[in-house]
Design a protein around this motif. Structure first.
Motif, PDB file in Angstrom:
ATOM      1  N   GLY A 164      19.058  47.241  49.197  1.00  0.00           N
ATOM      2  CA  GLY A 164      19.588  46.636  50.425  1.00  0.00           C
ATOM      3  C   GLY A 164      20.228  45.272  50.248  1.00  0.00           C
ATOM      4  N   ALA A 165      20.648  44.945  49.027  1.00  0.00           N
ATOM      5  CA  ALA A 165      21.312  43.655  48.808  1.00  0.00           C
ATOM      6  C   ALA A 165      22.813  43.760  49.066  1.00  0.00           C
ATOM      7  N   VAL A 166      23.383  44.929  48.820  1.00  0.00           N
ATOM      8  CA  VAL A 166      24.811  45.107  49.092  1.00  0.00           C
ATOM      9  C   VAL A 166      24.940  45.530  50.548  1.00  0.00           C
ATOM     10  N   ARG A 167      25.511  44.640  51.347  1.00  0.00           N
ATOM     11  CA  ARG A 167      25.510  44.831  52.795  1.00  0.00           C
ATOM     12  C   ARG A 167      26.741  45.543  53.319  1.00  0.00           C
ATOM     13  N   GLY A 168      27.620  45.978  52.424  1.00  0.00           N
ATOM     14  CA  GLY A 168      28.796  46.690  52.883  1.00  0.00           C
ATOM     15  C   GLY A 168      29.936  46.456  51.933  1.00  0.00           C
ATOM     16  N   ALA A 169      30.983  47.257  52.100  1.00  0.00           N
ATOM     17  CA  ALA A 169      32.151  47.118  51.232  1.00  0.00           C
ATOM     18  C   ALA A 169      33.397  47.498  51.999  1.00  0.00           C
ATOM     19  N   VAL A 170      34.508  46.924  51.545  1.00  0.00           N
ATOM     20  CA  VAL A 170      35.814  47.262  52.099  1.00  0.00           C
ATOM     21  C   VAL A 170      36.737  47.506  50.909  1.00  0.00           C
ATOM     22  N   GLY A 171      37.560  48.541  50.983  1.00  0.00           N
ATOM     23  CA  GLY A 171      38.517  48.826  49.907  1.00  0.00           C
ATOM     24  C   GLY A 171      39.918  48.454  50.356  1.00  0.00           C
ATOM     25  N   VAL A 172      40.661  47.762  49.492  1.00  0.00           N
ATOM     26  CA  VAL A 172      42.020  47.332  49.839  1.00  0.00           C
ATOM     27  C   VAL A 172      42.960  47.822  48.751  1.00  0.00           C
ATOM     28  N   ASN A 173      44.075  48.426  49.143  1.00  0.00           N
ATOM     29  CA  ASN A 173      45.012  48.903  48.124  1.00  0.00           C
ATOM     30  C   ASN A 173      46.413  49.044  48.703  1.00  0.00           C
ATOM     31  N   THR A 174      47.402  49.105  47.802  1.00  0.00           N
ATOM     32  CA  THR A 174      48.773  49.416  48.217  1.00  0.00           C
ATOM     33  C   THR A 174      49.043  50.907  48.028  1.00  0.00           C
ATOM     34  N   ALA A 175      48.147  51.580  47.314  1.00  0.00           N
ATOM     35  CA  ALA A 175      48.303  53.010  47.036  1.00  0.00           C
ATOM     36  C   ALA A 175      47.329  53.797  47.912  1.00  0.00           C
ATOM     37  N   ALA A 176      47.889  54.566  48.857  1.00  0.00           N
ATOM     38  CA  ALA A 176      47.048  55.300  49.805  1.00  0.00           C
ATOM     39  C   ALA A 176      46.140  56.283  49.069  1.00  0.00           C
ATOM     40  N   ALA A 177      46.655  56.918  48.019  1.00  0.00           N
ATOM     41  CA  ALA A 177      45.879  57.943  47.307  1.00  0.00           C
ATOM     42  C   ALA A 177      44.590  57.365  46.721  1.00  0.00           C
ATOM     43  N   ASP A 178      44.657  56.113  46.272  1.00  0.00           N
ATOM     44  CA  ASP A 178      43.466  55.516  45.653  1.00  0.00           C
ATOM     45  C   ASP A 178      42.402  55.101  46.669  1.00  0.00           C
ATOM     46  N   LEU A 179      42.799  55.077  47.940  1.00  0.00           N
ATOM     47  CA  LEU A 179      41.805  54.708  48.965  1.00  0.00           C
ATOM     48  C   LEU A 179      41.049  55.941  49.468  1.00  0.00           C
ATOM     49  N   ARG A 180      41.676  57.106  49.243  1.00  0.00           N
ATOM     50  CA  ARG A 180      41.047  58.339  49.736  1.00  0.00           C
ATOM     51  C   ARG A 180      39.727  58.576  49.030  1.00  0.00           C
ATOM     52  N   GLY A 181      38.751  58.943  49.776  1.00  0.00           N
ATOM     53  CA  GLY A 181      37.466  59.288  49.149  1.00  0.00           C
ATOM     54  C   GLY A 181      36.535  58.099  48.993  1.00  0.00           C
ATOM     55  N   LEU A 182      37.001  56.887  49.271  1.00  0.00           N
ATOM     56  CA  LEU A 182      36.072  55.747  49.181  1.00  0.00           C
ATOM     57  C   LEU A 182      35.149  55.798  50.407  1.00  0.00           C
ATOM     58  N   PRO A 183      33.846  55.685  50.179  1.00  0.00           N
ATOM     59  CA  PRO A 183      32.902  55.882  51.292  1.00  0.00           C
ATOM     60  C   PRO A 183      32.693  54.634  52.130  1.00  0.00           C
ATOM     61  N   PHE A 184      33.756  53.888  52.388  1.00  0.00           N
ATOM     62  CA  PHE A 184      33.641  52.722  53.265  1.00  0.00           C
ATOM     63  C   PHE A 184      35.013  52.440  53.872  1.00  0.00           C
ATOM     64  N   GLU A 185      35.075  51.448  54.737  1.00  0.00           N
ATOM     65  CA  GLU A 185      36.336  51.154  55.416  1.00  0.00           C
ATOM     66  C   GLU A 185      37.412  50.733  54.418  1.00  0.00           C
ATOM     67  N   THR A 186      38.628  51.176  54.653  1.00  0.00           N
ATOM     68  CA  THR A 186      39.708  50.823  53.726  1.00  0.00           C
ATOM     69  C   THR A 186      40.879  50.208  54.491  1.00  0.00           C
ATOM     70  N   VAL A 187      41.645  49.386  53.788  1.00  0.00           N
ATOM     71  CA  VAL A 187      42.828  48.777  54.395  1.00  0.00           C
ATOM     72  C   VAL A 187      44.016  49.016  53.461  1.00  0.00           C
ATOM     73  N   LEU A 188      45.044  49.661  53.974  1.00  0.00           N
ATOM     74  CA  LEU A 188      46.258  49.887  53.187  1.00  0.00           C
ATOM     75  C   LEU A 188      47.203  48.714  53.439  1.00  0.00           C
TER      76      LEU A 188
END
Ligand code: GDP
Length: 361
Positions: free
Chosen positions: A29-53
């Motif tokens: 319970g130390a990692v309280r969350g994650a966000v994925g950021v990318n310019t490539a939509a394909a690389d954001l697919r499948g990440l189990p947290f919120e993503t921003v393109l």
């Protein structure tokens, strides 16, 4: 240390996922969350947290193709969107933010330092970087990108924890084949460190807390994290040599940045059953770290866990003067000079590297 992760680019997203999954699996319970950021939509697919393109208007979800200047520009333009996605996530309990990225590519390499700067303007908690250095076999473009990114990232972040893609490779395995294994090793190291700083039960007399991690990284610059473990005897007295030997292995062969042993500060965390942790062994191990790193600031603490093994986790702060960093910067300088059509074999390459190192601290 309750932390939020922001994975930028492909490697950043994958590492953030590995970390969050490790923390979940261990129930820390130390990692309280994650966000994925990318310019490539394909690389954001499948990440189990919120993503921003980001950079939709420039590259339309196709990625920046290893152009880290474009990666930086796009992040400059869209940082606000990323910050908006964090709203409500940086609650009072969050003690640090980690911006995670591969330094050899485009989006993470260019974008992570820019995002780190923007985060530091808004939030008071330390903003750390977790950066991946390309392996020796990766092409010149990766080396050049990483050389440029490293400087800026280390300057913008409160400290930059480095992982060398050559660090955890098995013989005969290519860098790409090794990614999953490397990511697991990184997740275990950082996951344990964050969880150690999180331990509030206070069974042991000298448990670690977040301020020790923060103080070890206080002077900024580059950091490395080593780990090694071994079976423990039930009786602490019998584990004195085990603790000194896993500590040596953590620094000498289990580090995220091999050969980076010259450090300004260090933190030794010994994880295991409190009854099996020998005080004398921990003291000896701390003295060994002082001698090996040349640092007089070696902190220490326990991480009580119910396990029949003992693990040593060694965080080194201020390793930028180490041979490993010097040789990487020279490699990057050579690749840069070759790209510019110059000969870097003379003094200029080494000079470029050393100027940059001076800038870092
Ligand atoms: P970006 O998406 O443009 O930021 O580019 P990448 O994240 O693919 O960055 C490329 C660099 O990261 C190269 O040096 C790769 O070797 C490295 N890399 C890519 N994926 C991984 C991964 O899953 N793990 C690790 N350790 N390194 C990776």
């Amino acid at each position: 240390m309750k932390s939020l992760l922001i994975g930028v680019g492909q490697a950043g997203g994958k590492l953030a996922r590995e970390l969050i999954e490790y923390d979940d699996r261990m129930g820390f319970g130390a990692v309280r969350g994650a966000v994925g950021v990318n310019t490539a939509a394909a690389d954001l697919r499948g990440l189990p947290f919120e993503t921003v393109l980001v950079g939709r208007d420039r590259v339309n979800g196709q990625g920046v193709g290893g152009d880290n200047e474009l990666g930086a520009e796009v992040m400059e333009a869209d940082a606000r969107e990323v910050l908006a996605s964090l709203e409500g996530r940086i609650t009072a309990g969050i003690e640090s933010i980690f911006v995670v990225a591969g330094l050899g590519g485009g989006t993470g390499s260019g974008g992570a330092p820019v995002l780190t700067r923007e985060l530091a303007r808004v939030y008071d908690v330390p903003i750390y970087g977790l950066g991946v250095l390309p392996g020796r076999d990766e092409g010149a473009m990766y080396q050049v990108n990483a050389g440029r990114s490293l400087k800026t990232f280390a300057r913008e972040a409160d400290a930059l924890l480095l992982v060398d893609n050559d660090a955890f490779r098995s013989a005969g395995e290519s860098v790409t084949e090794g990614f999953d294994a490397i990511n697991r090793e990184v997740a275990r190291r950082l996951g344990l460190l964050l969880a150690a700083g999180e331990n509030v039960e206070g069974v042991g007399e000298s448990v670690v807390d977040s301020s020790e991690i923060i103080n070890t990284l206080r002077d900024g610059g580059i950091a490395a994290l080593g780990y090694a473990a071994a079976d423990a005897a039930p009786d602490a007295e019998a584990n004195i040599n085990t603790v000194t030997s896993i500590t040596r292995r953590a620094v000498l062969t289990g580090s995220s940045l091999p050969d980076a042993t010259d450090a300004d500060a260090a933190l030794l965390v010994v994880a295991g059953d409190p009854d099996a942790v020998p005080r004398k062994g921990v003291e000896r191990a701390r003295r060994w770290i002082e001698e090996e790193t040349g640092s007089l600031q070696v902190r220490g603490g326990d991480f009580p866990l119910s396990s029949d093994r003992l693990a040593a986790l060694v965080l080194l702060g201020g390793v930028e003067r180490s041979e490993r960093i010097q040789s990487f910067m020279e490699r990057a300088a050579e690749a840069q000079a070759a790209e510019d059509g110059e000969d870097a074999s003379g003094d200029s390459g080494a000079q470029w590297a050393s100027d940059d190192l001076d800038d870092l601290v």
